[in-house]
Write a protein that holds these residues in place. Sequence first.
Motif, mmCIF file in Angstrom:
data_model
loop_
_atom_site.group_PDB
_atom_site.id
_atom_site.type_symbol
_atom_site.label_atom_id
_atom_site.label_comp_id
_atom_site.label_asym_id
_atom_site.label_seq_id
_atom_site.Cartn_x
_atom_site.Cartn_y
_atom_site.Cartn_z
ATOM 1 N N ARG A 120 -4.654 2.604 -4.407
ATOM 2 C CA ARG A 120 -3.288 2.728 -3.901
ATOM 3 C C ARG A 120 -2.691 1.392 -3.476
ATOM 4 O O ARG A 120 -1.576 1.345 -2.979
ATOM 5 N N TYR B 298 0.844 -1.198 0.000
ATOM 6 C CA TYR B 298 0.000 0.000 0.000
ATOM 7 C C TYR B 298 0.877 1.245 0.000
ATOM 8 O O TYR B 298 1.793 1.369 0.820
ATOM 9 N N PHE C 249 -8.338 2.063 3.659
ATOM 10 C CA PHE C 249 -7.398 1.998 2.552
ATOM 11 C C PHE C 249 -8.137 2.241 1.234
ATOM 12 O O PHE C 249 -9.198 1.661 0.997
ATOM 13 N N LYS D 232 0.857 5.187 0.521
ATOM 14 C CA LYS D 232 0.143 6.354 1.014
ATOM 15 C C LYS D 232 0.356 7.526 0.067
ATOM 16 O O LYS D 232 1.319 7.553 -0.705
ATOM 17 N N SER D 233 -0.521 8.515 0.144
ATOM 18 C CA SER D 233 -0.458 9.626 -0.802
ATOM 19 C C SER D 233 0.823 10.433 -0.674
ATOM 20 O O SER D 233 1.253 11.085 -1.622
ATOM 21 N N ARG E 84 -8.155 1.138 10.241
ATOM 22 C CA ARG E 84 -7.639 1.959 9.163
ATOM 23 C C ARG E 84 -8.544 1.830 7.936
ATOM 24 O O ARG E 84 -9.269 0.845 7.786
#
Length: 317
Positions: A209, A165, A205, A167-168, A203
């Motif tokens: 991503r 994954y 998701f 993250k931005s 979390r």
Amino acid sequence: MAIAKAERLMNLALCLLGTGRPLTKRELRTSIEAYIEAGTEDAFSRMFERDKDDLRELGMVIDTVESLDGEIGYLARRDRNRLPPLTLDAEEAAALGLAAKVWQQARLAGAASGALQKLRAAGMPLAGAEQETFSALEPRIPAGEAAFEPLMIACRDRRPVTFGYRKSNAAHPEQRQVEPWALECWRGHWYLAGFDRDRGAERVFRLSRISGRVRSRSGAFTAEVPGVVAVRESVAEWAGESATGQARIRLRAGAGYPLRARATWTGERMDGWDELEIPYGHGLGAWLVEFGPDVIVLEPAELRADVVDRLRAVAKG
């Protein structure tokens, strides 16, 4: 339920429904491939009894009939296993049609399409020729991400998963261990809510991503699944929907319509840019980064710094 067992139950059900007379265990064993391969007679008997009980638990009515010579046979009469007529109002039919669109790019696309055709043939008020004129306004739910189907199955079966994954604000993905709870579409993107084992907390998701394959893992969940999983509310909060203040941005003319829809004030400029004030809350920076060069953050300073850091991290990748 494992695919092999589901196939075996389906074959048994079809045999019992399709026969005109009771079938003995011996006849059923020679008719169903999984029973032929069962090995010993004891192994087959245990498998058959479990399957018969499972079908009855699912609602199937199976009759046990003893012949004149004392041999036991089984059958499922169609008149006792027929569902009542299916009736849906317009709202229910529309919801069913929209749900089927989720599978338009997934493995069950053919099955979903076939089910809708059968409902239309039965007179259900699904989208028809009279509605094609308004197809441009028809809602669609994309499900093109490769992670969608394995995560949907993992949510259904309550199986932990691992995936990469990004993250931005990260240049590279990292491995995550997640107990998946629910999937939901919000603003054209699919999100997964679950328990992140590494962080020991809930979390959310974004599926776009996720990189690489989603791999399921054995073992039970370690965290309790909430009765209600508020995926959209969590994403909305992280995207700045639960605002604590106002942000002022500069937006290129003709771009960023989702931002314009949230603006509390808009000022036109003469240089091809507009200025907007939008609600500011946790996660707004990650959303603004998605608009790339069409957005310039003016204030507050911490939001501007957050967006700049995220863009730099992406550029380095």
